[in-house]
Design a protein around this motif. Structure first.
Motif, PDB file in Angstrom:
ATOM      1  N   ILE A 103       0.863  -1.181   0.000  1.00 20.89           N
ATOM      2  CA  ILE A 103       0.000   0.000   0.000  1.00 20.89           C
ATOM      3  C   ILE A 103       0.903   1.236   0.000  1.00 20.89           C
ATOM      4  O   ILE A 103       2.090   1.149   0.296  1.00 20.89           O
ATOM      5  N   MET A 107      -1.342   5.885   2.628  1.00 23.42           N
ATOM      6  CA  MET A 107      -2.395   5.015   3.150  1.00 23.42           C
ATOM      7  C   MET A 107      -2.018   4.510   4.535  1.00 23.42           C
ATOM      8  O   MET A 107      -2.832   4.516   5.467  1.00 23.42           O
ATOM      9  N   PHE A 143      -9.307   7.897   4.381  1.00 20.00           N
ATOM     10  CA  PHE A 143      -8.507   6.766   3.906  1.00 20.00           C
ATOM     11  C   PHE A 143      -8.886   6.405   2.476  1.00 20.00           C
ATOM     12  O   PHE A 143      -8.016   6.147   1.636  1.00 20.00           O
ATOM     13  N   MET A 147      -6.416   6.485  -0.676  1.00 20.25           N
ATOM     14  CA  MET A 147      -6.198   5.278  -1.466  1.00 20.25           C
ATOM     15  C   MET A 147      -6.428   5.551  -2.955  1.00 20.25           C
ATOM     16  O   MET A 147      -5.592   5.197  -3.800  1.00 20.25           O
TER      17      MET A 147
END
Length: 308
Positions: A103, A107, A143, A147
């Motif tokens: 990720i 993130m 979030f 993302m």
């Protein structure tokens, strides 16, 4: 991609979405319990999150009665309760930590900061419930935005989306199940504007409703929006459509059964009317849908997440 990596990504997303949806459910149930003047009905409203999460037996082992204070302690702050908001945030952070290399740094920083702030808020516990629920939803929205802006559109992204939207579909269906007796056509219970607006707001659908419908709020139009409207982000149809398109990012034939099942659900939702759902029985239809999402989850697990 290794199955354990896919599993961490998938469950990170599911736990984050679960925390946000439990916040939504608790918020609307607390609001409805305050609006209801009958004490017995207020208890029923407060019991709804326990019934929805299947945690009523565990709750009654620890608390003598269903009260707002007990519900907050059990479903919000208790980290030993695996379905609580704090537990979901903790598990999401642990899964994210395990796949930090898959990720983006932004993130990870967002989810880690959310957990650290949640622990501070948990130590206070004097925070107003509505403020905390809004804070959780805002952090999950943050979030999601991070993302979408920072991660490659690869298989890691695909497993995050699968977890996210499968959990969202399941939770939307369960929130509707709580209200199904009031949404059923022919129900003798007449709810006022505040009930319907609280339900729609719990799913971020209040504004969308008034953009799409000019008439007053009715059980049929509320159900149609939250089940069949493909352009409403939290509707069942929208969630299934995202899952169907997401499978295209995942290489290989392992998930053929899961792909086929999701495609069948998409076709079903595309060619069903709200009147047909009411004729089947809203509660029955939603029960079947939740069973379908559980089947899809099991197929995803068997195809991609089991260790080999």
């Amino acid at each position: 991609m290794l199955s354990r990596t896919a599993s961490h990504l998938y469950w990170m997303a599911r736990y984050l979405e679960r925390a946000a949806n439990l916040s939504r459910l608790l918020d609307v149930c607390f609001t409805l319990s305050l609006l209801n003047n009958k004490s017995g009905q207020a208890v029923i409203e407060l019991s709804a999150p326990l019934v929805t999460t299947g945690s009523m037996p565990q709750f009654l082992e620890k608390y003598p009665a269903v009260t707002q204070a007990a519900l907050l302690d059990f479903l919000v702050w208790d980290q030993e309760n695996p379905v609580s908001i704090m537990a979901c945030l903790k598990y999401a952070r642990e899964n994210a930590h395990a796949v930090r290399g898959r990720i983006s740094a932004d993130m990870w920083e967002t989810i880690n900061a959310t957990w650290l702030e949640a622990k501070k808020l948990s130590s206070q516990k004097s925070i107003a419930p509505k403020y905390f629920f809004e804070w959780v939803k805002e952090r999950i929205h943050l979030f999601s935005g991070v993302m979408m802006a920072t991660i490659l559109r690869n298989q890691a992204h695909a497993f995050i989306l699968l977890g996210n939207f499968l959990e969202r579909a399941d939770n939307t269906a369960r929130i509707l199940m709580v209200n199904a007796p009031l949404l059923e056509e022919g129900s003798e219970v007449t709810q006022d504007f505040y009930h319907w607006s609280s339900l729609l707001q719990s799913l971020s659908a209040f504004q969308s409703y008034h953009e799409l419908y000019t008439e007053e709020i009715t059980p049929a139009t509320v159900s149609e929006l939250l089940i069949l409207e493909k352009d409403m982000p939290r509707s069942l149809h929208a969630c299934v459509r995202v899952m169907q398109s997401t499978f295209n990012q995942i290489k290989g034939d392992n998930g053929r059964k899961a792909k086929r099942r999701v495609a069948e659900l998409s076709v079903k939702l595309s060619h069903t009317t709200i009147q047909e759902i009411f004729e089947t029985g809203l509660q029955t239809w939603l029960d079947d849908f939740v069973t379908d999402t559980q089947e899809v989850g099991a197929l995803i697990h068997n195809a991609y997440l089991d260790s080999v």
